[in-house]
Enzyme design. Structure first.
Site, short mmCIF file in Angstrom:
data_model
loop_
_atom_site.label_atom_id
_atom_site.label_comp_id
_atom_site.label_asym_id
_atom_site.label_seq_id
_atom_site.Cartn_x
_atom_site.Cartn_y
_atom_site.Cartn_z
N HIS A 165 -11.87 19.14 -39.15
CA HIS A 165 -12.90 18.22 -38.68
C HIS A 165 -13.99 17.99 -39.72
CE1 HIS A 165 -11.82 19.24 -34.20
NE2 HIS A 165 -10.82 18.72 -34.88
N ASP A 219 -10.31 22.72 -37.21
CA ASP A 219 -11.66 22.47 -36.69
C ASP A 219 -12.59 22.31 -37.89
OD1 ASP A 219 -14.15 22.58 -35.09
OD2 ASP A 219 -12.84 23.25 -33.49
N ASP A 220 -13.90 22.55 -37.69
CA ASP A 220 -14.82 22.33 -38.81
C ASP A 220 -14.44 23.20 -40.01
OD1 ASP A 220 -16.40 20.54 -37.36
OD2 ASP A 220 -17.63 22.14 -36.53
N ASP A 261 -12.41 27.11 -36.78
CA ASP A 261 -13.46 26.83 -37.75
C ASP A 261 -13.32 27.71 -39.00
OD1 ASP A 261 -14.25 26.11 -35.11
OD2 ASP A 261 -16.35 26.10 -35.67
N LYS A 280 -24.10 16.62 -36.30
CA LYS A 280 -24.01 16.44 -34.84
C LYS A 280 -25.08 17.27 -34.17
CE LYS A 280 -20.08 19.68 -34.83
NZ LYS A 280 -18.86 20.21 -34.22
N ARG A 307 -20.38 15.19 -41.48
CA ARG A 307 -20.92 14.95 -40.13
C ARG A 307 -22.20 15.74 -39.89
NH1 ARG A 307 -17.46 16.29 -34.68
NH2 ARG A 307 -16.83 18.06 -35.94
#
Ligand SMILES: *[C@@H]1O[C@H](CO)[C@@H](O)[C@H](O)[C@H]1NC(C)=O
Ligand SMILES: *[C@@H]1O[C@H](CO)[C@@H](O)[C@H](O)[C@H]1NC(C)=O
Ligand SMILES: *[C@@H]1O[C@H](CO)[C@@H](O)[C@H](O)[C@H]1NC(C)=O
Length: 359
Positions: free
Chosen positions: A219, A197-198, A177, A252, A250
């Site tokens: 991501h 990742d993010d 991340d 989530k 996103r």
């Protein structure tokens, strides 16, 4: 290479316990090994030369108020499977001049394609920083106690896109991340993040602006995952460029979370290309993707307004997916500035309050 220049605007960072600064610390301290740190931080100018931080030790700068730090060479961290962090900086009103130098985490030593599931990896690598090369796992954890601007930072974990001998054919970098934020009054801008990742993950907090950044290979820009009792509000995601991520934008929320909320999120002027799975995804079923949604996180006021968000998805990707639990997405959302092209038709379930947009 850009000179990296970061200023903390009248702020305190992380675990800063701003001890009262003695009257005159206008000296220059020089650090060429960890042994020099305690004497050097008594001065308000701290010059750091290139050196290797011994394996298993944190390079910890607990600075006097108003200090200026000048990085004059590259820093390399020794290899050891331990919890870290590798570098930590604390202080109030700090100016950090990275001067384009590198903090090298030696990620390949740790990478096994499993992130948090494999060998112990130091994470976060940096409790605040400059250019980061090859972090073992997560990079920044931001929890500033006062308003903070982080700008012109580079995270280059692009090497982790490749498999290695330990990663079973998968990308060797995992859970890398860029910025994990549980905070308020934070701006991250003009930065470049290449990871797996993010790019940004906002777990809770308010008044957070993420603008003019470039995210590659990961991501995308995320709010979440949202756990019980977490609140997120007043988020502006603006003018970012997102390339070759699983999804661009996103939200989530965990399916089992309760008493949580996400409200007042504004997306404008973002551009994405090569989204591999989704263009935009708002999903209340985490850790599943588009599974059975929970109802314990109320999402409201998520708007795409102002400058158009232009999002291009890959041919197998879904343009927009919204998966809300019964009654847990509320109000009306203005999506007039969202244009998603390519890929497959959008899927919106559990919510009918999206206005000024059609697939
Ligand atoms: C640490 O690991 C890196 C990456 O695997 C490697 O290049 C480097 O030589 C190692 N350093 C030491 C001192 O073993
Ligand atoms: C949420 O708050 C409740 C009530 O205070 C507490 O019992 C629970 O442990 C909290 N959950 C989390 C994940 O913080
Ligand atoms: C929404 O967030 C923005 C940015 O933080 C803030 O300026 C605005 O006042 C918020 N609006 C509401 C209704 O809270």
């Amino acid at each position: 290479m850009l000179a990296l220049y970061v200023v903390f605007l009248a702020t305190a960072l992380f675990i800063s316990s701003a001890s009262a600064a003695p009257k005159d610390r206008r000296c220059t301290g020089t650090i060429s090994s960890l042994d020099d740190v305690s004497a050097a931080v008594k001065c308000t100018t701290v010059n750091i030369n290139s050196f290797t931080v011994p394996a298993g030790e944190t390079f910890n700068l607990d600075l006097a108020s108003g200090s200026t730090v000048n990085l004059l060479g590259d820093i390399v961290f020794g290899n050891e499977t331990w919890a870290g962090p590798l570098f930590q900086i604390s202080g109030t009103g700090i100016t950090f001049n990275g001067n384009g130098h590198t903090f090298n985490g030696n990620g390949p030593f740790y990478w096994d394609g499993q992130g948090g599931g494999g060998v112990t990896k130091p994470a976060p690598m940096m409790k605040y920083n400059v250019k980061v090369l090859n972090s073992p796992m997560r990079v920044y954890s931001v929890s500033n106690p006062a308003a903070l601007v982080m700008s012109k930072l580079t995270i280059d974990n692009s090497l982790g896109d490749q498999a290695n001998a330990n990663s079973d054919g998968k990308a060797a970098g995992h859970n890398t991340d860029g910025f994990d934020c549980s905070t308020h009054d934070l701006t991250i801008e003009d930065s470049t993040i290449m990871n797996q990742d993010d790019c940004l993950a906002i777990n809770k907090g308010s008044n957070i602006v993420f603008q003019r950044n470039t995210c590659s290979g990961g991501h995308g820009i995320s709010i979440g995952s949202i756990s019980s009792n977490a609140t997120v509000s007043g988020i502006i995601i603006k003018d970012n460029t997102i390339k070759n991520n699983d999804q661009a934008l996103r939200i989530k929320t965990k399916s089992d979370a309760t008493d949580a909320s996400v409200t007042n999120v504004t997306y404008s002027g973002n551009t994405a290309t090569g989204c591999n799975r989704f263009g935009v995804i708002i999903d209340q079923s985490y850790p599943s993707t588009l599974g059975t949604p929970g109802t314990g996180v109320i999402i409201s006021d998520v708007n795409f307004i102002g400058d158009t968000n232009n999002i291009a998805v890959a041919s197998d990707a879904v343009r927009v997916a919204v998966n809300c639990g019964s009654g847990s997405c509320t109000g009306t959302w203005d999506w007039s500035a969202l244009e998603v092209t390519g890929g497959k038709a959008s899927e919106v379930t559990g919510f009918s309050g999206i206005e000024n947009w059609s697939d």
